[in-house]
Design a protein around this motif. Sequence first.
Motif, PDB file in Angstrom:
ATOM      1  N   GLU A 197       0.720  -1.326   0.126  1.00 27.45           N
ATOM      2  CA  GLU A 197       0.126  -0.012   0.040  1.00 27.45           C
ATOM      3  C   GLU A 197       1.006   1.163  -0.218  1.00 27.45           C
ATOM      4  N   GLU A 198       1.853   1.293   0.821  1.00 24.91           N
ATOM      5  CA  GLU A 198       2.846   2.415   0.929  1.00 24.91           C
ATOM      6  C   GLU A 198       3.536   2.566  -0.529  1.00 24.91           C
ATOM      7  N   GLU A 201       1.301   4.285  -3.075  1.00 26.72           N
ATOM      8  CA  GLU A 201       1.183   5.711  -2.843  1.00 26.72           C
ATOM      9  C   GLU A 201       2.529   6.496  -3.398  1.00 26.72           C
TER      10      GLU A 201
END
Length: 261
Positions: A197-198, A201
């Motif tokens: 997820e990081e 982003e």
Amino acid sequence: KAFDPLAFLAEYFDTIEINSSFYSPPRPADAASWARRVSNNPRFRFTAKAWQRLTHQPKGEPLLSPAVDCDIVRSSLAPLAESGRLGAVLIQFPWSFRYSPESLAHLGELFRLLKDFPLVLEVRHGSWDQEAFFAFLRDNGVGFCNVDQPVIGDSLKPSAHVTARVGYWRLHGRNYANWFKEDAGRDARYDYLYSKEEIGEIAQLIRTVGQNAEETYAITNNHFRGQALINALEILEELDGRPPAVPPLLAVSYPAHFPEE
């Protein structure tokens, strides 16, 4: 003895940031050797950190003039530039370096002395997050290094600024426990594996930089147990929309990140 890690990595990536040049300028013969050893990848470009004497004066060492220091840096990296393999020189300052007229004057002198190289500046303190500073970089043709780091106090947050033809992104990890801990070693400070997820982003910000720069570099600077390689491959997958080639040993060591098809 026949294994060359540099040539090996050039099969999977298009750039490596030279870290050793921060501690001591490389011998020109070594820089020329590095350029030859990535000949298997015509897209490959090195980036190199500028000598710490320009940014972090070690205690107890005699002061040289910036002109002399920059002459040494230029000579040491000349073989990479002449071979067309030098993508950028990163001038990296510590968190303690703050925005001020004196700081801008020092930067202006470094930019002038190293103007033959494609330059990128990394600062980490939030005082630099202002349009006057970004305009200063644009006026000097110097790229801005966007960073991901533990956001503590007045630290710069992740961004997608582009101030020159070269765009740049560095991932330092998010190890809040050890980032400012004085007795933490390098391995402890950079012991961080970004989540999917990081990475998603961050890849969006890198994509934005790429849309506004002629050439963009993203460096995963969390050196520990191959974690930098894992996250670099995951960024490539996010940007390209397809799984990248993965070194077999890395795939075996981290099956959760690289499941078999």
